[in-house]
Scaffold this active site. Structure first.
Site, PDB file in Angstrom:
ATOM      1  N   ASP A  73       0.927  -1.250  -0.325  1.00  0.00           N
ATOM      2  CA  ASP A  73       0.061  -0.049   0.287  1.00  0.00           C
ATOM      3  C   ASP A  73       0.999   1.233   0.346  1.00  0.00           C
ATOM      4  O   ASP A  73       0.808   2.096   0.328  1.00  0.00           O
ATOM      5  CB  ASP A  73      -1.128   0.085   1.331  1.00  0.00           C
ATOM      6  CG  ASP A  73      -2.101   1.100   1.075  1.00  0.00           C
ATOM      7  OD1 ASP A  73      -2.285   1.530  -0.033  1.00  0.00           O
ATOM      8  OD2 ASP A  73      -3.128   1.468   1.701  1.00  0.00           O
ATOM      9  N   PHE A  94      -4.610  10.304   4.412  1.00  0.00           N
ATOM     10  CA  PHE A  94      -3.976   8.638   4.660  1.00  0.00           C
ATOM     11  C   PHE A  94      -2.835   8.020   4.085  1.00  0.00           C
ATOM     12  O   PHE A  94      -3.171   8.350   2.584  1.00  0.00           O
ATOM     13  CB  PHE A  94      -5.214   8.143   4.726  1.00  0.00           C
ATOM     14  CG  PHE A  94      -6.416   8.817   5.504  1.00  0.00           C
ATOM     15  CD1 PHE A  94      -6.315   7.639   6.962  1.00  0.00           C
ATOM     16  CD2 PHE A  94      -7.243   9.259   5.140  1.00  0.00           C
ATOM     17  CE1 PHE A  94      -6.974   8.489   7.920  1.00  0.00           C
ATOM     18  CE2 PHE A  94      -8.667   9.878   6.083  1.00  0.00           C
ATOM     19  CZ  PHE A  94      -8.264   9.483   7.701  1.00  0.00           C
TER      20      PHE A  94
HETATM   21  O1  DOR Z   1      -3.799   4.750   3.595  1.00  0.00           O
HETATM   22  C1  DOR Z   1      -4.222   5.183   2.020  1.00  0.00           C
HETATM   23  N1  DOR Z   1      -3.495   5.619   1.207  1.00  0.00           N
HETATM   24  N2  DOR Z   1      -5.155   4.101   1.938  1.00  0.00           N
HETATM   25  C2  DOR Z   1      -5.871   3.564   1.064  1.00  0.00           C
HETATM   26  O2  DOR Z   1      -6.790   3.026   0.623  1.00  0.00           O
HETATM   27  C3  DOR Z   1      -4.950   4.772  -0.400  1.00  0.00           C
HETATM   28  C4  DOR Z   1      -4.120   5.385  -0.152  1.00  0.00           C
HETATM   29  C5  DOR Z   1      -3.787   6.577  -1.479  1.00  0.00           C
HETATM   30  O3  DOR Z   1      -3.759   6.172  -1.761  1.00  0.00           O
HETATM   31  O4  DOR Z   1      -2.968   7.690  -0.281  1.00  0.00           O
HETATM   32 ZN    ZN Z   2      -7.105   0.907   0.214  1.00  0.00          ZN
END
Ligand code: DOR
Ligand code: ZN
Length: 429
Positions: free
Chosen positions: A305, A323
């Site tokens: 991720d 996030f």
């Molecule tokens: O923490 C995250 N960042 N979770 C996600 O599902 C998407 C990702 C992002 O694209 O920044």
């Molecule tokens: Zn995700």
């Protein structure tokens, strides 16, 4: 000219191969693996004392291009991948514009061809603009070579949209990768709904917001006979349901990230937004359940991720920060150091979860050092201690909670199709 990688410790779960072997490489392929290979007329690379594994494969990589080039580009992510020992990564569709039709896949492929460092597999959106309603051009994108679909960043909120997409994916023989998050339950949550949320006065994100969608989609995948893959599983509750679902023979796979395996909710106290991601880091009990699930196969594989953001975005107000954290240049060594060296997982299992199973999910002919297959491999130094240094990342994203962690198992050479793309930490292109 053929090359002999001489005397490395080979760990290849795809052919139960473990031990000291020579590897012969020619025309981009593994030609032979044997105890002793003749070096006459061949280039010799002495790798005694190092460990060779099939190249790492990441099924969950945010490359940000097009549209988010301040965070990352396809070139910078490719270099980060090579530095981290990854020979294949994916291009998640939550870019600007979202990869939701054949023309956008074509554009992406041109950018990927231009970067020409590691293999990059485009993933398409499930719904138009990932807005969660009308389906994206899934069939046309599959014809253009996408390996899976996801609206990651968001879960597909409409059950009927997911049902339609799953049925289409079943026909097209690709998996649907779901970011499980019911947004009516997650609301404006910032961190795990627990002690730390209370302590910091932040709105919480419950484990149920993940599990509710997981269970819903398993039911729909069963009805459509589709391949559902659950992204970044974060809680003991989700693990429990996955275990149950798998025990009754439903076809579902799941991934976990290095950060959910190693950290807990308390990381935000010290690291602030560097430990802010979706789904959030949870409790010690959740972390333990994730580790156990990875060992017993309830969770199939590890995905980074990799989610680069700019320094400005991540160092301002916590609630305003986006996030996500980067992962390509830290994943293997932190997991080797904290899971393998501490006997939670064997090295063979780690390689299986980071190379063989990711290849299987996307149907890629990699994740193996069998003769006749591409020479995609990673050489590791398991002996020398090094320190994670975000300022040395090739990624534009410096958003990591693992800065300054002492680690073992740093990749020292990455080879893609017989071509060395990283040596001694230096990316060749
Ligand atoms: O923490 C995250 N960042 N979770 C996600 O599902 C998407 C990702 C992002 O694209 O920044
Ligand atoms: Zn995700």
């Amino acid at each position: 000219m053929e090359t002999v990688l001489r005397g490395g410790n080979v760990v290849d779960p795809s052919q139960q191969c473990e031990g000291r072997f020579d590897i012969l490489i020619g025309e981009g392929l593994v030609v032979d693996i044997a105890k002793r290979i003749s070096t006459t007329g061949r280039v010799i690379e002495n790798i005694e004392g190092y460990t060779v594994i099939p190249g790492l494969i990441d099924v969950h990589t945010h490359l940000r291009e097009p549209g988010g080039e301040a965070k990352e580009t396809i070139v910078s992510a490719s270099r980060a991948a090579a530095a981290g020992g990854y020979t294949s990564i994916t291009a998640l569709p939550n870019t600007n514009p979202v990869t939701d039709d054949a023309r956008k896949v074509e554009h992406l492929r041109a950018l990927i061809d231009h970067a020409n460092l590691v293999r990059i597999w485009p993933i398409g959106a499930v719904t138009k603009d990932s807005a969660g309603e009308k389906l994206a051009e899934i069939a046309q994108m599959v014809a253009m070579g996408i390996r899976a679909v996801t609206d990651d960043g968001h879960g597909v909120q409409s059950a009927e949209s997911v049902r339609q997409a799953l049925c289409m994916c079943a026909e097209l023989k690709i998996p649907l990768l779901q970011h499980c998050e019911d947004e009516t339950l997650a609301g404006q949550g910032q961190v795990h709904d627990g002690q730390i949320a209370l302590q910091l006065g932040l709105p919480g994100i419950s484990a149920s917001s993940e599990t509710v969608m997981l269970v819903r989609d398993v039911v729909l995948a069963q009805a459509c006979k589709a391949r559902l893959h659950i992204m970044h599983v974060s809680s003991a509750q989700a693990v429990q349901w996955l275990r149950m679902v798998k025990s009754i023979g439903i076809q579902v796979t799941a991934e976990v990230t290095p950060h959910h395996l190693l950290l807990t909710e308390s990381a935000v106290v010290d690291d602030g937004a560097m430990a802010k991601m979706k789904p959030p880091l949870r409790t010690k009990a959740d972390r333990k359940a994730l580790q156990e699930a990875l060992v017993d196969g309830t969770i199939d594989l590890i995905a980074t991720d990799h989610a680069p953001h700019t320094v400005e975005e991540k160092t301002g107000d916590f609630s305003a920060a986006p996030f996500g954290i980067v992962g390509l240049e830290t994943a293997f060594p932190i997991l080797y150091t904290h899971l393998v060296k501490k006997d939670v997982l064997s090295l063979t299992q780690l390689v299986d979860r980071m190379s063989c199973r990711p290849a299987a999910l996307l149907g890629l002919p990699y994740g193996t050092l069998k003769p006749g297959y591409a020479a995609d491999l990673t050489i590791l130094d398991l002996e020398q201690e090094r320190t994670i240094d975000k300022d040395k990342f090739y990624s534009k994203g410096k958003n990591t909670p693992f800065h300054a962690w002492p680690v073992y198992g740093m990749p020292v050479l990455t080879m893609v199709g017989g071509r060395v793309v990283m040596k001694n930490g230096i990316v060749t292109i």
